[in-house]
Design a protein around this motif. Structure first.
Motif, PDB file in Angstrom:
ATOM      1  N   LYS A  78       0.960  -1.145   0.010  1.00  0.00           N
ATOM      2  CA  LYS A  78       0.049   0.007  -0.038  1.00  0.00           C
ATOM      3  C   LYS A  78       0.838   1.544  -0.223  1.00  0.00           C
ATOM      4  CE  LYS A  78      -3.868   1.989   2.826  1.00  0.00           C
ATOM      5  NZ  LYS A  78      -4.486   1.931   3.955  1.00  0.00           N
ATOM      6  N   ASP A  79       1.893   1.297   0.696  1.00  0.00           N
ATOM      7  CA  ASP A  79       2.947   2.340   0.660  1.00  0.00           C
ATOM      8  C   ASP A  79       4.119   2.185  -0.275  1.00  0.00           C
ATOM      9  OD1 ASP A  79       3.686   0.345   2.418  1.00  0.00           O
ATOM     10  OD2 ASP A  79       4.845   1.479   3.850  1.00  0.00           O
ATOM     11  N   GLY A  80       3.809   1.660  -1.361  1.00  0.00           N
ATOM     12  CA  GLY A  80       4.663   1.709  -2.537  1.00  0.00           C
ATOM     13  C   GLY A  80       5.815   1.157  -2.668  1.00  0.00           C
ATOM     14  N   ILE A  81       6.004  -0.174  -1.637  1.00  0.00           N
ATOM     15  CA  ILE A  81       7.421  -1.033  -1.442  1.00  0.00           C
ATOM     16  C   ILE A  81       7.150  -2.298  -2.445  1.00  0.00           C
ATOM     17  CG2 ILE A  81       9.065  -2.019   0.079  1.00  0.00           C
ATOM     18  CD1 ILE A  81       8.618   1.188   0.281  1.00  0.00           C
ATOM     19  N   LEU A  82       8.168  -2.474  -3.030  1.00  0.00           N
ATOM     20  CA  LEU A  82       8.211  -3.885  -3.693  1.00  0.00           C
ATOM     21  C   LEU A  82       8.446  -5.033  -2.957  1.00  0.00           C
ATOM     22  CD1 LEU A  82      10.073  -2.799  -7.244  1.00  0.00           C
ATOM     23  CD2 LEU A  82       7.726  -3.158  -6.626  1.00  0.00           C
ATOM     24  N   VAL A  83       7.792  -5.983  -2.685  1.00  0.00           N
ATOM     25  CA  VAL A  83       8.066  -7.190  -1.787  1.00  0.00           C
ATOM     26  C   VAL A  83       7.820  -8.391  -2.581  1.00  0.00           C
ATOM     27  CG1 VAL A  83       7.019  -5.969   0.265  1.00  0.00           C
ATOM     28  CG2 VAL A  83       5.655  -7.223  -1.393  1.00  0.00           C
ATOM     29  N   ALA A  84       8.640  -9.616  -2.282  1.00  0.00           N
ATOM     30  CA  ALA A  84       8.694 -10.791  -2.927  1.00  0.00           C
ATOM     31  C   ALA A  84       7.428 -11.758  -2.386  1.00  0.00           C
ATOM     32  CB  ALA A  84      10.002 -11.453  -2.829  1.00  0.00           C
ATOM     33  N   ARG A  85       6.347 -11.689  -3.296  1.00  0.00           N
ATOM     34  CA  ARG A  85       5.326 -12.792  -3.091  1.00  0.00           C
ATOM     35  C   ARG A  85       4.866 -13.456  -4.739  1.00  0.00           C
ATOM     36  NH1 ARG A  85       4.392 -15.396   0.724  1.00  0.00           N
ATOM     37  NH2 ARG A  85       6.759 -15.080   0.847  1.00  0.00           N
ATOM     38  N   HIS A  86       4.514 -14.300  -4.724  1.00  0.00           N
ATOM     39  CA  HIS A  86       4.004 -14.950  -5.990  1.00  0.00           C
ATOM     40  C   HIS A  86       3.041 -14.128  -6.713  1.00  0.00           C
ATOM     41  CE1 HIS A  86       2.997 -17.774  -9.139  1.00  0.00           C
ATOM     42  NE2 HIS A  86       1.983 -17.859  -8.751  1.00  0.00           N
ATOM     43  N   ASP A 122      -1.754  -5.126  -1.500  1.00  0.00           N
ATOM     44  CA  ASP A 122      -1.784  -3.458  -1.809  1.00  0.00           C
ATOM     45  C   ASP A 122      -2.714  -2.894  -0.650  1.00  0.00           C
ATOM     46  OD1 ASP A 122      -3.452  -5.479  -3.685  1.00  0.00           O
ATOM     47  OD2 ASP A 122      -4.484  -3.632  -3.938  1.00  0.00           O
ATOM     48  N   ASP A 123      -3.334  -3.842   0.407  1.00  0.00           N
ATOM     49  CA  ASP A 123      -4.164  -3.211   1.211  1.00  0.00           C
ATOM     50  C   ASP A 123      -3.118  -3.264   2.679  1.00  0.00           C
ATOM     51  OD1 ASP A 123      -6.330  -2.819   0.052  1.00  0.00           O
ATOM     52  OD2 ASP A 123      -7.054  -4.836   0.192  1.00  0.00           O
ATOM     53  N   PHE A 124      -2.109  -3.274   2.498  1.00  0.00           N
ATOM     54  CA  PHE A 124      -1.052  -3.589   3.826  1.00  0.00           C
ATOM     55  C   PHE A 124       0.065  -2.707   3.605  1.00  0.00           C
ATOM     56  CE2 PHE A 124      -3.495  -7.286   4.060  1.00  0.00           C
ATOM     57  CZ  PHE A 124      -3.725  -7.995   5.158  1.00  0.00           C
ATOM     58  N   THR A 125       0.487  -1.864   4.709  1.00  0.00           N
ATOM     59  CA  THR A 125       1.799  -1.135   4.580  1.00  0.00           C
ATOM     60  C   THR A 125       2.763  -2.378   4.907  1.00  0.00           C
ATOM     61  OG1 THR A 125       1.758  -0.904   6.920  1.00  0.00           O
ATOM     62  CG2 THR A 125       0.612   0.721   5.615  1.00  0.00           C
ATOM     63  N   LEU A 126       4.266  -1.856   4.526  1.00  0.00           N
ATOM     64  CA  LEU A 126       5.171  -2.729   4.782  1.00  0.00           C
ATOM     65  C   LEU A 126       5.229  -3.039   6.132  1.00  0.00           C
ATOM     66  CD1 LEU A 126       7.528  -4.196   3.610  1.00  0.00           C
ATOM     67  CD2 LEU A 126       9.026  -2.270   4.083  1.00  0.00           C
ATOM     68  N   ALA A 127       5.067  -2.174   7.039  1.00  0.00           N
ATOM     69  CA  ALA A 127       5.031  -2.370   8.599  1.00  0.00           C
ATOM     70  C   ALA A 127       3.938  -3.496   8.921  1.00  0.00           C
ATOM     71  CB  ALA A 127       4.927  -0.904   9.280  1.00  0.00           C
ATOM     72  N   GLU A 128       2.924  -3.326   8.288  1.00  0.00           N
ATOM     73  CA  GLU A 128       1.698  -4.424   8.476  1.00  0.00           C
ATOM     74  C   GLU A 128       2.393  -5.801   7.793  1.00  0.00           C
ATOM     75  OE1 GLU A 128      -2.283  -1.714   8.939  1.00  0.00           O
ATOM     76  OE2 GLU A 128      -1.534  -2.253   6.875  1.00  0.00           O
ATOM     77  N   LEU A 129       2.936  -5.646   6.872  1.00  0.00           N
ATOM     78  CA  LEU A 129       3.153  -7.023   6.190  1.00  0.00           C
ATOM     79  C   LEU A 129       4.113  -7.716   6.976  1.00  0.00           C
ATOM     80  CD1 LEU A 129       2.009  -8.063   3.413  1.00  0.00           C
ATOM     81  CD2 LEU A 129       4.322  -7.275   2.451  1.00  0.00           C
ATOM     82  N   LYS A 130       4.999  -6.875   7.699  1.00  0.00           N
ATOM     83  CA  LYS A 130       6.240  -7.711   8.325  1.00  0.00           C
ATOM     84  C   LYS A 130       5.925  -8.339   9.343  1.00  0.00           C
ATOM     85  CE  LYS A 130      10.155  -6.548   6.128  1.00  0.00           C
ATOM     86  NZ  LYS A 130      11.369  -7.580   5.961  1.00  0.00           N
ATOM     87  N   THR A 131       4.575  -8.049   9.831  1.00  0.00           N
ATOM     88  CA  THR A 131       4.183  -8.767  11.107  1.00  0.00           C
ATOM     89  C   THR A 131       3.428 -10.184  10.774  1.00  0.00           C
ATOM     90  OG1 THR A 131       1.877  -7.926  10.941  1.00  0.00           O
ATOM     91  CG2 THR A 131       3.325  -6.767  12.183  1.00  0.00           C
TER      92      THR A 131
END
Length: 372
Positions: A78-86, A122-131
């Motif tokens: 959601k906050d524009g960070i590229l992350v590794a997910r299929h 895209d409904d999660f910030t990186l900080a939330e995803l890291k949890t």
């Protein structure tokens, strides 16, 4: 992937048997180049047969097992960070469904023409995803990997690059990256376009300025855009992934276009691909399809046609469980059983076509097949 691009024609069975008996270094295909002596081994989502996919543990295992490249599929928070997910849907590969604090974010979306009910990156910030924590996508077939459920964080593209650079320093090997831009049309519609973020990340890291990078997509417009922006660089190649038959790339479908993956696999279609990409990457069964009894048929002409167009040929994806193997190579241990010998034998059959590279969920078996 049990289906394949519709074959244009088949090589004769006698010619295939002769090719299969040759080494990859000796095989010549008509109308093009000498086949490389050693195909590149791409770790599909890391060593995803052995560890939860797209985790540092999966990438570490892949590198230890001899992968030449590791694959981070890329999506955007959601906050524009590229992350590794299929894919954008987090439901099958994370513990999000067990997390009561995110229950209200369950929704329905269409991804690449398919309806999904779940939680979306895209409904999660990186900080939330890291949890969240990664889980095994195929626990019935891969109980060994499922033992690691809940142990590993999700990682950003930058973290993947730093990790691979560190592993390169430790091993003394220049380990490549083969990132895939996932669902570009979807993310653009969500105001989270992937391409410029991706280009900026590559430019920000010394490692990706010199290490081999092969950039993949099932879409077309994003690869054309990347070619325009990145130009021709010694360490970069663009890979056009293709799906099955009459299916259309998502960007083509969204624009009302008619181009199908089958069209792209024709000689004329391959020449069009060669105008913007360096690699053509079909599913394995587009190269050697299955007969009705599940055994391998004769090869199609696609490998020849790809080389005639001046493109590299890199296929996806080999998996080591019986359920994914052609009937020629299965043993009697059950559909979910791991079958290492069968997987190596199947890869070797395809290597006889002169692959430049291939994706595998178990890089150790891919390495074994290539080194043989």
């Amino acid at each position: 992937m049990s289906e394949s691009i519709l074959p244009r024609r088949h090589l004769s069975r006698r010619r295939f048997i002769a090719a299969a008996g040759a080494t990859a270094g000796a095989l010549l295909l008509p109308g093009a180049h000498a086949v490389p002596a050693r195909a590149l081994v791409f770790a599909h989502r890391g060593a995803s047969a052995l560890r939860p996919e797209h985790t540092l543990a999966a990438y570490a295992k892949a590198i230890a097992d001899g992968a030449d490249f590791i694959e981070p599929d890329l999506v955007c928070t959601k906050d524009g960070i590229l992350v590794a997910r299929h894919e954008a849907d987090l439901t099958e590969t994370t513990d999000v469904a067990r997390r009561s604090e995110f229950a209200s974010r369950r929704t329905r979306r269409t991804l690449d023409g398919e309806r999904h009910d779940g939680w979306f990156v895209d409904d999660f910030t990186l900080a939330e995803l890291k949890t969240l924590r990664a889980i095994e996508r195929l626990p019935q077939s891969r109980p060994g990997s499922a033992r690691y459920d809940g142990m590993f964080q999700l990682v950003t593209f930058e973290e993947v690059i730093d990790f691979v650079a560190a592993q390169s320093a430790v091993t003394g090997r220049l380990i490549g990256l083969v990132p895939e831009l996932k669902s570009s049309t979807y993310f653009a519609a969500r105001k989270l376009a992937l391409e410029d973020r991706f280009i900026a990340t590559l430019a920000a890291h010394e490692y990706t300025r010199r290490a081999p990078v092969e950039i993949q997509s099932f879409e077309v417009a994003n690869l054309r855009y990347l070619r325009e922006k990145l130009g021709k660089r010694a360490n970069l190649r663009l890979m056009q992934l293709v799906g099955v038959g009459a299916t259309r790339p998502s960007d083509v479908a969204a624009a009302g276009g008619k181009l199908t993956y089958a069209d792209m696999a024709t000689p004329a279609g391959l020449r069009d691909v060669a105008a913007y990409a360096d690699i053509f990457s079909p599913p394995t069964r587009a190269l050697i399809p299955l007969r009705p009894d599940g055994r391998l048929d004769a090869p199609t002409a696609l490998a020849q046609d790809v080389r005639a167009a001046g493109l590299r040929l890199e296929t996806w994806t080999f998996r080591p469980e019986n359920r994914f193997l052609a009937a020629d190579f299965r043993d009697g241990a059950g559909e979910h059983a791991r079958n290492e010998a069968g997987s190596v034998a199947e890869i070797k059959r395809y290597l006889a076509l002169g692959l430049d590279g291939f994706f595998t969920d178990d890089p150790a078996l891919g390495r074994q097949a290539v080194d043989a």
